[in-house]
Write an enzyme that holds these catalytic residues in place. Structure first.
Site, PDB file in Angstrom:
ATOM      1  CE  LYS A   1      -3.774   4.778   0.786  1.00  0.00           C
ATOM      2  NZ  LYS A   1      -2.372   4.329   0.846  1.00  0.00           N
TER       3      LYS A   1
ATOM      4  CE1 TYR B   1       0.717   7.771   2.774  1.00  0.00           C
ATOM      5  CE2 TYR B   1       0.891   5.540   1.938  1.00  0.00           C
ATOM      6  CZ  TYR B   1       0.195   6.503   2.629  1.00  0.00           C
ATOM      7  OH  TYR B   1      -1.017   6.193   3.181  1.00  0.00           O
TER       8      TYR B   1
ATOM      9  CG  HIS C   1      -4.425   9.774   0.378  1.00  0.00           C
ATOM     10  ND1 HIS C   1      -3.074   9.745   0.129  1.00  0.00           N
ATOM     11  CD2 HIS C   1      -4.561   9.279   1.632  1.00  0.00           C
ATOM     12  CE1 HIS C   1      -2.433   9.258   1.178  1.00  0.00           C
ATOM     13  NE2 HIS C   1      -3.319   8.969   2.101  1.00  0.00           N
TER      14      HIS C   1
ATOM     15  CG  ASP D   1      -1.785   1.214   1.310  1.00  0.00           C
ATOM     16  OD1 ASP D   1      -2.861   1.185   0.683  1.00  0.00           O
ATOM     17  OD2 ASP D   1      -1.406   2.201   1.977  1.00  0.00           O
TER      18      ASP D   1
END
Length: 320
Positions: free
Chosen positions: A85, A55, A118, A50
């Site tokens: 996302k 990120y 997200h 994930d």
């Protein structure tokens, strides 16, 4: 190597019910370190990863996949389930396709298994940061954004689409116009924030829940130590000869959802996989169900007097 069970999504595709989350502190986790950790996790049996544009781990994950294929740790791309996302600054209808294409470039992949919105908020385009100024927050046009997400499926860029951090009310609004219903809603869920109302709603609508922060994320400024320090969970763990983390993860698993765990430590990654050959009794599960509830991540950063959510009540639609 561990074999992880799977669940079938409304899209017809299967999702491994335990995955590795990749949202880590970039300052303490350089790309080469993260790549090595991802390769190690594949050796242990992890197949669901994930990530997210926010990120900064899409590139090292992509490099790890290339390395795992080259070395034979995995035989083909089809063995993996990769989630990423769409960040708030890319939710305008004409930004979604370029965003997923950039994600695929970073991952060195031709398609995702799951692409999620997200957060249910729009931010000023071009700002890939969670520390958004209050003036950068705007309402999201669910209809047009979701149409663009559906187009990603039609173009073969992702097999399934879904959302993250959506309340029952916001899911209902999205479903009003959706031609392809969201397959997944990824939300904070653990023994101290069990999301019972949302789980019941999603089950009725055929939406699979994936739990983030299953251990409370106590190492983060926004997390809570309530899971890992729970006397109830500690007592059950001692009686069963398991770790507190294993009991918490097993409880989440027994609620019929999938879960993403974050660790770059090989021993903990291995321990997190060891939750499928035993179970909590009905009595133990009920003891955990009775733990006082409190959301760990408030979402206050997305609340603004002039923004779409003027209070936490509005952000979560009463699910607080």
């Amino acid at each position: 190597m561990a074999v992880i069970p799977e669940a079938v999504l409304s899209s017809g595709h299967k999702i491994p019910i335990l995955g590795l989350g990749t949202g880590v502190d970039p300052s303490s986790s350089p790309p080469d370190f993260m790549k090595a950790a991802f390769v190690t996790s594949m050796e242990l049996g992890y197949r669901h990863f994930d990530t997210a544009a926010l990120y900064g781990t899409e590139k090292p994950l992509g490099e790890a996949i290339v390395e795992a294929l080259r070395s034979g740790i995995i035989k083909s791309r089809e063995e993996l389930f990769i989630t990423s996302k769409l960040w708030c600054s890319d939710v305008d209808q004409d930004c979604v396709l370029p965003a997923i294409q950039n994600t695929l470039k970073n991952l060195q992949l031709e398609y995702l298994d799951l692409y999620l919105i997200h957060w249910p908020v729009r931010a000023t385009p071009g700002k890939l940061t969670f520390s958004l100024d209050k003036k950068d927050l705007f309402p999201m046009d669910y209809k047009s954004t979701w149409e663009a997400m559906e187009e990603c499926v039609k173009l073969g860029l992702t097999k399934s689409i879904g959302v993250s951090n959506f309340s029952c009310k916001k899911l209902s609004e999205l479903l009003e116009n959706a031609m392809i219903p969201p397959a997944v809603n990824q939300v904070e869920m653990n023994p101290v924030w069990n999301q019972k109302k949302l789980r019941d709603f999603c089950k009725e609508k055929g939406i699979h829940i994936t739990a983030w922060s299953p251990l409370g994320a106590s190492g983060n400024a926004w997390g809570t130590p309530a899971v890992m320090e729970s006397p109830v969970i500690k007592e059950i763990a001692a009686a069963k000869g398991k770790t507190v983390a294993q009991v918490a993860l097993r409880w989440v698993h027994q609620q019929g959802v999938s879960v993403v765990v974050k660790s770059v430590n090989k021993d903990r990654m291995q321990q997190n996989l060891s939750i499928f050959d035993w179970e909590l009794s009905e009595e133990e599960e009920q003891q955990i169900n009775e733990i006082p509830q409190a959301r760990g991540f408030s979402g206050i950063l997305l609340v603004s007097p002039d923004g779409p959510f003027k209070s936490l009540e509005e952000l979560w639609d009463g699910e607080i």
